[in-house]
Scaffold this motif. Structure first.
Motif, mmCIF file in Angstrom:
data_model
loop_
_atom_site.group_PDB
_atom_site.id
_atom_site.type_symbol
_atom_site.label_atom_id
_atom_site.label_comp_id
_atom_site.label_asym_id
_atom_site.label_seq_id
_atom_site.Cartn_x
_atom_site.Cartn_y
_atom_site.Cartn_z
ATOM 1 N N ALA A 1 45.452 43.922 50.829
ATOM 2 C CA ALA A 1 46.827 44.088 51.288
ATOM 3 C C ALA A 1 47.069 43.292 52.573
ATOM 4 C CB ALA A 1 47.141 45.563 51.512
ATOM 5 N N ALA A 2 46.109 43.366 53.510
ATOM 6 C CA ALA A 2 46.252 42.618 54.759
ATOM 7 C C ALA A 2 46.211 41.116 54.495
ATOM 8 C CB ALA A 2 45.143 43.008 55.733
ATOM 9 N N THR A 3 45.375 40.707 53.563
ATOM 10 C CA THR A 3 45.308 39.288 53.213
ATOM 11 C C THR A 3 46.616 38.821 52.599
ATOM 12 O OG1 THR A 3 42.937 39.543 52.815
ATOM 13 C CG2 THR A 3 43.998 37.559 51.941
ATOM 14 N N ALA A 4 47.172 39.639 51.709
ATOM 15 C CA ALA A 4 48.453 39.281 51.086
ATOM 16 C C ALA A 4 49.552 39.152 52.130
ATOM 17 C CB ALA A 4 48.830 40.326 50.042
ATOM 18 N N LEU B 1 41.455 37.331 47.008
ATOM 19 C CA LEU B 1 42.267 36.440 46.180
ATOM 20 C C LEU B 1 43.185 37.195 45.232
ATOM 21 C CD1 LEU B 1 39.628 33.748 45.101
ATOM 22 C CD2 LEU B 1 41.497 33.442 46.714
ATOM 23 N N SER B 2 42.902 38.482 44.990
ATOM 24 C CA SER B 2 43.595 39.190 43.913
ATOM 25 C C SER B 2 45.091 39.320 44.161
ATOM 26 C CB SER B 2 42.970 40.579 43.708
ATOM 27 O OG SER B 2 43.103 41.379 44.864
ATOM 28 N N ALA B 3 45.529 39.467 45.421
ATOM 29 C CA ALA B 3 46.950 39.682 45.690
ATOM 30 C C ALA B 3 47.787 38.482 45.260
ATOM 31 C CB ALA B 3 47.163 39.983 47.174
ATOM 32 N N GLN B 4 47.409 37.280 45.699
ATOM 33 C CA GLN B 4 48.183 36.096 45.313
ATOM 34 C C GLN B 4 48.039 35.825 43.816
ATOM 35 O OE1 GLN B 4 47.147 32.008 46.726
ATOM 36 N NE2 GLN B 4 49.143 32.062 47.741
ATOM 37 N N TRP B 5 46.844 36.067 43.273
ATOM 38 C CA TRP B 5 46.618 35.817 41.853
ATOM 39 C C TRP B 5 47.473 36.745 40.995
ATOM 40 C CZ3 TRP B 5 45.298 37.808 37.227
ATOM 41 C CH2 TRP B 5 44.819 36.933 36.239
ATOM 42 N N GLN C 1 41.668 41.682 24.461
ATOM 43 C CA GLN C 1 41.656 41.862 25.906
ATOM 44 C C GLN C 1 41.044 40.644 26.584
ATOM 45 O OE1 GLN C 1 39.465 45.652 25.196
ATOM 46 N NE2 GLN C 1 40.710 46.449 26.874
ATOM 47 N N ALA C 2 41.466 40.417 27.824
ATOM 48 C CA ALA C 2 40.945 39.292 28.604
ATOM 49 C C ALA C 2 40.409 39.819 29.932
ATOM 50 C CB ALA C 2 42.040 38.250 28.860
ATOM 51 N N LEU C 3 39.342 39.197 30.404
ATOM 52 C CA LEU C 3 38.731 39.532 31.692
ATOM 53 C C LEU C 3 38.710 38.281 32.552
ATOM 54 C CD1 LEU C 3 37.017 41.200 33.717
ATOM 55 C CD2 LEU C 3 35.003 40.540 32.374
ATOM 56 N N VAL C 4 39.218 38.417 33.796
ATOM 57 C CA VAL C 4 39.190 37.317 34.763
ATOM 58 C C VAL C 4 38.354 37.756 35.947
ATOM 59 C CG1 VAL C 4 40.548 35.775 36.219
ATOM 60 C CG2 VAL C 4 41.491 36.579 34.040
ATOM 61 N N LEU C 5 37.312 37.000 36.260
ATOM 62 C CA LEU C 5 36.466 37.294 37.411
ATOM 63 C C LEU C 5 36.835 36.368 38.561
ATOM 64 C CD1 LEU C 5 32.926 37.699 35.777
ATOM 65 C CD2 LEU C 5 34.566 39.487 36.390
ATOM 66 N N LEU C 6 37.063 36.968 39.732
ATOM 67 C CA LEU C 6 37.334 36.216 40.953
ATOM 68 C C LEU C 6 36.189 36.453 41.928
ATOM 69 C CD1 LEU C 6 41.121 37.036 41.569
ATOM 70 C CD2 LEU C 6 40.153 35.063 40.380
ATOM 71 N N PRO C 7 35.820 35.464 42.737
ATOM 72 C CA PRO C 7 34.688 35.648 43.651
ATOM 73 C C PRO C 7 35.002 36.542 44.845
ATOM 74 C CG PRO C 7 35.656 33.489 43.968
ATOM 75 C CD PRO C 7 36.350 34.093 42.782
ATOM 76 N N GLU C 8 36.280 36.616 45.226
ATOM 77 C CA GLU C 8 36.671 37.388 46.402
ATOM 78 C C GLU C 8 37.843 38.291 46.046
ATOM 79 O OE1 GLU C 8 35.286 37.478 49.304
ATOM 80 O OE2 GLU C 8 33.965 35.722 49.319
ATOM 81 N N VAL D 1 44.660 42.997 30.227
ATOM 82 C CA VAL D 1 44.060 41.957 31.067
ATOM 83 C C VAL D 1 43.522 42.639 32.325
ATOM 84 C CG1 VAL D 1 44.412 39.819 32.359
ATOM 85 C CG2 VAL D 1 45.661 40.203 30.223
ATOM 86 N N VAL D 2 42.265 42.370 32.643
ATOM 87 C CA VAL D 2 41.632 42.917 33.838
ATOM 88 C C VAL D 2 41.216 41.754 34.722
ATOM 89 C CG1 VAL D 2 39.729 44.294 34.755
ATOM 90 C CG2 VAL D 2 40.788 44.927 32.575
ATOM 91 N N VAL D 3 41.562 41.832 35.995
ATOM 92 C CA VAL D 3 41.078 40.856 36.968
ATOM 93 C C VAL D 3 40.249 41.619 37.981
ATOM 94 C CG1 VAL D 3 43.213 41.024 38.331
ATOM 95 C CG2 VAL D 3 41.692 39.078 38.656
ATOM 96 N N GLY D 4 39.058 41.130 38.257
ATOM 97 C CA GLY D 4 38.204 41.899 39.137
ATOM 98 C C GLY D 4 37.052 41.115 39.707
ATOM 99 N N ALA D 5 36.265 41.850 40.476
ATOM 100 C CA ALA D 5 35.045 41.309 41.051
ATOM 101 C C ALA D 5 33.944 41.352 39.997
ATOM 102 C CB ALA D 5 34.658 42.121 42.285
#
Length: 749
Positions: free
Chosen positions: A542-545, A277-281, A267-274, A319-323
């Motif tokens: 969603a609004a950001t995307a 960012l998740s929608a485009q990522w 498994q892989a974990l990706v941490l994003l600061p905001e 794969v998990v992407v999260g805060a």
């Protein structure tokens, strides 16, 4: 009993007297002792149980006999409780057990941050899988043989034909597809022509395919991707700093490390600061792997959080992407951690348990024996110092992807080219925006300040509108007709008269916020299609995307935003960035002020010229000779950070020393001051350790509480935790006072 992957720690039997330690999600100093009843004799560390506590029942986790911690982190041993006084465990919940690595991580974070371990555990258990998932649904399929006495009508025959054509369907869906009423389905079931079967829900997350759409990489990019794949293949702990200029393809390259992790079955974990960012990522991830990753952040609904938590525990979420809170998910096969934009201060949690997710991610990777990759165009000085000390590998991407080039950066001396009275945009900047829009290109204005104006005062008496709960000015939000405090959330309508002198229409806004810049832009560029990107205008991912899609479809000419626009967005048609107040953030006593300003403005500048058309960045500044402005113009980030290092090294400031802060707060000023004074009188006096303060905090009142601060500074080779623990043990706070500990502070307010 839920499925488990046993580890050596899991297999340890309970104590001979049936005693077990149970960690509760409460602010106790450690686990509490309970007895295992005979029916739960096979329970092991990690099992989630319910136990009595006073007159109520609490949920907790059977914990290990002793925390596996370095000596300097170990808390004092608990007092032994007689077996006769122990209460029995009530029940074991049908949930995946917490893996040994996660339990060890909880202990480590608690010891490092001097937080109650139960409150750290709460981040791993709260609002996740503890509630039951919905029961599997019921579907209908034809019986192997139809009853001999079945009366077949055309409607019944159609329903049977549809049922036989595919997998079992719920009654309502079967009726809909057959075009019959619900009574027809009920009648067939009662007659024995349809049989009820349990419908197994599909896996919540599709499996990403590492071979789905691999990128075409060449030169430096291919070399770096190969190196990252090699780190994953080693199947051992390592730390790599991936530094690359904005637009160099860092995301695509570290996705190759994710592909290698998936190929290895981990498994892989990706941490994003905001979260924004998740929608485009996730869109980029889906194009690369043919499936979306699992998401983990505060905006998820309760059911999806439960589903995701269990999918991580059983390995179906690959794969998990999260805060930052995603660090506390129950991974049992963690093979890779990515920390994107590792320099971002948003990775530091300052409420509740104070921890830095980037630093704790390194600890989690070490415990999982997994590689970790820290990614940034502007790495933190901490990470660069670790590279210099040989603790981190360093990979660099010095050129943008394809034919794109780095933007040209210029300063606009606001003393030489000032805006008109009452305005904030230099004529040089407005002319450049007009030119860009005239070429059918997009432009951006950046100001890291929300609202309309940061201060409102009375022209007659000079009264300033201040928050009643905080030592902070109220910010005008003209669109909502309110004055608000960005620290505590207090707001009030904009008054018509001055609260002090009662003069009418005398209140005036001072300084610009993003709303005021938008107002000026609408007047200056009346035909431009303007989009505002700020946390006040974008309600969530969603609004950001949707906003990003509008920009990508070229439905926007001018983007105006706060720091949300500085993130890793790719706007191929945006060629001009104007930074309204480049000096903002350089003032005050923050030791990282210059570093943060360079990082933020470099990231904003990086939005320009990411495709074929060249980019241009204009910095409005009253101090264009400042080292920060010169570093941005030259693009020599490395030399600037070396200068920063030289300024911090002699005084043992981070990363060449250690800091720990004590924040004293109370509802009364006397209680706060007396507690802070007692801490100062009992401060440690050790070689290589210095205590600064106590002193009133810059935000002397926050949310109605009076605040004082003390700062301990130590040489890098000194562990501050035992010093802090012993120091705090010597002071009893005044009634109503609270002492918060912040190890490795990034904010000094």
């Amino acid at each position: 009993m839920p499925h488990r992957n046993p580890t050596q720690t899991d297999l340890l039997p309970p104590a001979p007297d049936g005693r077990v330690r149970v960690m509760l999600t409460l602010p106790f100093a450690g686990p509490l002792d309970y007895l295992l009843p005979p029916r739960l004799a096979d329970a092991r560390p990690g099992d989630i149980v319910t136990v009595p506590l006073g007159r109520r029942t609490e949920t907790g986790v059977i914990w290990d006999a002793a925390p596996n911690l370095p000596p300097e982190f170990r808390p004092p041993p608990p007092k032994e409780v007689a077996t006769s006084r122990l209460k029995p465990v009530v029940a074991r919940l049908d949930l995946p057990p917490l893996p040994a690595q996660l339990r060890q991580f909880v202990d480590w974070v608690a010891a490092y941050t001097l937080s109650p371990p139960g409150m750290v555990l709460a981040m791993a258990l709260r609002a996740n899988a503890l509630a039951a998932l919905p029961k599997p649904g019921t579907g209908y399929s034809p019986a192997p043989t139809l009853p001999a006495d079945l009366r077949l009508t055309p409607a019944r025959q159609k329903a049977l034909d549809i049922a036989a054509a595919g997998p079992p369907l719920p009654a309502a869906e079967l009726a809909r597809r057959a075009g019959v009423g619900a009574a027809v389905i009920r009648g067939l079931a009662q007659a024995g022509a349809l049989r009820a079967v349990e419908i197994t829900p599909p896996p919540p997350f599709a499996t990403p395919d590492p071979a789905h759409c691999p990128p075409t990489l060449g030169g430096n990019q291919a070399e770096v991707a190969t190196e990252l794949r090699a780190r994953v293949a080693e199947d051992s702990f390592s730390i790599t700093l991936l530094e690359g200029v904005t637009g160099s393809g860092k995301t695509e390259i570290y996705m190759e490390a994710i592909a290698a992790c998936l190929e290895a079955g981990k498994q892989a974990l990706v941490l994003l600061p905001e979260i924004a960012l998740s929608a485009q990522w996730t869109g980029r991830f889906a194009r690369r792997f043919g499936a979306e990753p699992a998401l983990w952040h505060s905006d998820l609904g309760a059911r999806l959080r439960r589903v995701t938590w269990r999918a991580v525990a059983d390995g179906t979420a690959r794969v998990v992407v999260g805060a930052r809170s995603a660090l506390f998910l129950p991974f049992d096969q963690l093979g890779l951690i990515i920390v994107d934009e590792e320099h971002e201060t948003a990775f530091k949690q300052e409420d509740g348990v104070t921890y830095h997710a980037r630093d704790m991610a390194v600890v989690r990777a070490r415990m999982s024996k997994a590689p970790i990759v820290l990614v940034s165009a502007t790495p933190s000085l901490e990470s660069l110092a670790n590279v210099g000390a040989g603790r981190y590998r360093h990979l660099k991407l010095n050129a943008r992807h394809g034919n794109a080039t780095m933007p040209a950066v210029e300063t606009l001396d606001m003393r030489a080219d000032p805006p008109e009275r009452g305005l904030f945009l230099s004529p040089v900047l407005t002319g450049a925006i007009n030119d860009a829009i005239g070429r059918s290109e997009q432009a951006m204005l950046f100001l890291n300040r929300r609202g309309y104006a940061p201060l409102t005062l009375c022209r007659t008496c000079g009264h300033r509108m201040q928050c009643p709960n905080c030592t902070a000015w109220l910010v005008e939000h003209r669109a909502r007709h309110i004055l608000t405090c960005h620290h505590c959330g207090y707001d009030e309508p904009i008054p018509q008269t001055c609260p002090k002198c009662a003069d009418a229409d005398s209140l005036t806004p001072i300084g610009p916020g993003v709303e005021r810049i938008t107002e000026e832009a609408r007047a200056t560029f009346p035909d431009a299609r303007i989009l505002v990107m700020a946390s006040d205008t974008l309600s969530g991912p969603a609004a950001t995307a949707a906003a990003v899609e509008r920009i990508a479809r070229r439905e926007v000419d001018l983007v105006i935003g706060t720091q949300i626009v500085a993130k890793g967005w790719h706007f191929p048609h945006l060629t001009l960035v104007g930074i309204v107040d480049a000096d903002l953030g350089l003032g005050g006593g923050d030791l990282r002020a210059s570093e943060r300003t360079v990082q933020l403005l470099h990231q904003v500048a990086g939005r320009a010229g990411r495709a074929e058309a060249p980019g241009r960045v204009l910095l409005q500044s009253y101090v264009p000779d400042h080292p920060v402005m010169q570093a941005l113009v030259s693009g020599d980030f490395g030399s600037f950070m070396e200068q920063e290092a030289e300024q911090r090294r002699p005084g043992f400031w981070p990363p060449y020393g250690r800091l720990a802060a004590l924040i004293v707060s109370a509802e009364t000023p006397d209680a706060a001051e007396l507690t802070a004074r007692a801490l100062g009188q009992n401060a440690p006096r050790l070689d290589g350790v210095q205590v600064l303060g106590p002193a009133p905090a810059p935000l002397a009142i926050l949310r109605g509480r009076h605040r004082h601060r003390l700062l301990l500074r130590a040489r890098r080779n000194i562990a501050v935790q035992p010093i802090m623990r012993e120091w705090l043990s010597r002071v009893k706070p005044e009634r109503g006072a609270r002492i918060d500990v912040d190890i490795d502070p990034v904010s000094f307010l």
